[in-house]
Design an enzyme around this catalytic site. Sequence first.
Site, PDB file in Angstrom:
ATOM      1  N   ASN A  23      -6.667  -1.471   6.909  1.00 32.33           N
ATOM      2  CA  ASN A  23      -6.110  -2.144   8.076  1.00 32.33           C
ATOM      3  C   ASN A  23      -4.583  -2.188   8.062  1.00 32.33           C
ATOM      4  O   ASN A  23      -3.962  -2.308   9.119  1.00 32.33           O
ATOM      5  CB  ASN A  23      -6.666  -3.574   8.145  1.00 32.33           C
ATOM      6  CG  ASN A  23      -5.951  -4.420   9.173  1.00 32.33           C
ATOM      7  OD1 ASN A  23      -6.084  -4.220  10.376  1.00 32.33           O
ATOM      8  ND2 ASN A  23      -5.146  -5.366   8.698  1.00 32.33           N
TER       9      ASN A  23
ATOM     10  N   VAL B  53       0.815  -1.218   0.000  1.00 30.15           N
ATOM     11  CA  VAL B  53       0.000   0.000   0.000  1.00 30.15           C
ATOM     12  C   VAL B  53       0.847   1.265   0.000  1.00 30.15           C
ATOM     13  O   VAL B  53       0.356   2.345  -0.345  1.00 30.15           O
ATOM     14  CB  VAL B  53      -0.983   0.031   1.197  1.00 30.15           C
ATOM     15  CG1 VAL B  53      -1.962  -1.117   1.122  1.00 30.15           C
ATOM     16  CG2 VAL B  53      -0.246   0.067   2.527  1.00 30.15           C
TER      17      VAL B  53
ATOM     18  N   PHE C  63       1.890  -8.169  15.455  1.00 25.03           N
ATOM     19  CA  PHE C  63       2.171  -6.761  15.726  1.00 25.03           C
ATOM     20  C   PHE C  63       3.449  -6.573  16.545  1.00 25.03           C
ATOM     21  O   PHE C  63       4.353  -5.825  16.150  1.00 25.03           O
ATOM     22  CB  PHE C  63       0.970  -6.135  16.453  1.00 25.03           C
ATOM     23  CG  PHE C  63       1.136  -4.683  16.811  1.00 25.03           C
ATOM     24  CD1 PHE C  63       0.802  -3.694  15.905  1.00 25.03           C
ATOM     25  CD2 PHE C  63       1.612  -4.302  18.061  1.00 25.03           C
ATOM     26  CE1 PHE C  63       0.948  -2.343  16.227  1.00 25.03           C
ATOM     27  CE2 PHE C  63       1.761  -2.963  18.400  1.00 25.03           C
ATOM     28  CZ  PHE C  63       1.424  -1.987  17.477  1.00 25.03           C
TER      29      PHE C  63
ATOM     30  N   TYR D  35       4.720   6.162  15.978  1.00 19.17           N
ATOM     31  CA  TYR D  35       3.562   5.272  15.803  1.00 19.17           C
ATOM     32  C   TYR D  35       2.303   5.957  16.300  1.00 19.17           C
ATOM     33  O   TYR D  35       1.277   6.015  15.599  1.00 19.17           O
ATOM     34  CB  TYR D  35       3.768   3.949  16.547  1.00 19.17           C
ATOM     35  CG  TYR D  35       2.537   3.070  16.488  1.00 19.17           C
ATOM     36  CD1 TYR D  35       2.150   2.467  15.289  1.00 19.17           C
ATOM     37  CD2 TYR D  35       1.741   2.879  17.615  1.00 19.17           C
ATOM     38  CE1 TYR D  35       1.011   1.694  15.217  1.00 19.17           C
ATOM     39  CE2 TYR D  35       0.598   2.099  17.551  1.00 19.17           C
ATOM     40  CZ  TYR D  35       0.237   1.504  16.348  1.00 19.17           C
ATOM     41  OH  TYR D  35      -0.921   0.743  16.276  1.00 19.17           O
TER      42      TYR D  35
END
Length: 250
Positions: free
Chosen positions: A81, A55, A185, A147
């Site tokens: 997502n 992406v 993650f 983040y």
Amino acid sequence: MIVLVTGASGGIGASVVHRFVSEGHQVIAAARSGDALQALAQQYPGKVLPVTLNVGDNAAVNVALAALPPEWQAIDVLVNNAGLALGLEPAQRADLDEWEQMVDINIKGLLYVTRAVLPGLVERNRGLVVNLGSVAGRWPYPGGNVYGATKAFVRQFSLNLRADLAGTRVRVTDVEPGMVGGTAFSNVRFNGDDARAAKVYEGTEPLMPDDIADAIYWIASRPDRVNVNTIEIMPVRQSFSALAVDRDRK
């Protein structure tokens, strides 16, 4: 419905794919991991269309979406997502390359896919964009620096999308999970250090990917008069800390 899910190869993304397909919908599953996408597609012949995609590459996003088969092009729901966290160092010691990777995927990737899909939603005057934010975009913590900032962007971008889309039937929701286990993650954040990643969830009970997929499906299944602006979801065993105060020690 036709649903496009980015970051669909595992974790929350894969759970979203499973949930929508189980409810009778078709899903375009996009991610960088082609093998994992093929495995998903094999579970649901004709229901899941795998699209190998980074992406963070705008040209690749546009080519991939333009190349969708005609019967898959009228997307009803976009689930942005794809995202990642890298490192947990304080800003003065953080790796600049990791900061740039988070900006490229969490911000630019979301922008590229949204910009490619949104004109079709507006033209058809229906649909839903779900952006995966995080409680980190609202509640700071040491080492969260870039983040958390990227997820704050997701929240504000989602709200501004709704402002731009006023007068249309296109809905936008920012979903902000807290601690979620059962994903890669933390392994990604700690560069594959499984032991360090496991420590994050040790002795507690985090949310699971299916919990977030359930919330996303609930949002998508509301009547089209209903827009859920933002939803924040945390496990019961996660809460808020006192503000940090630095005190002189005698």
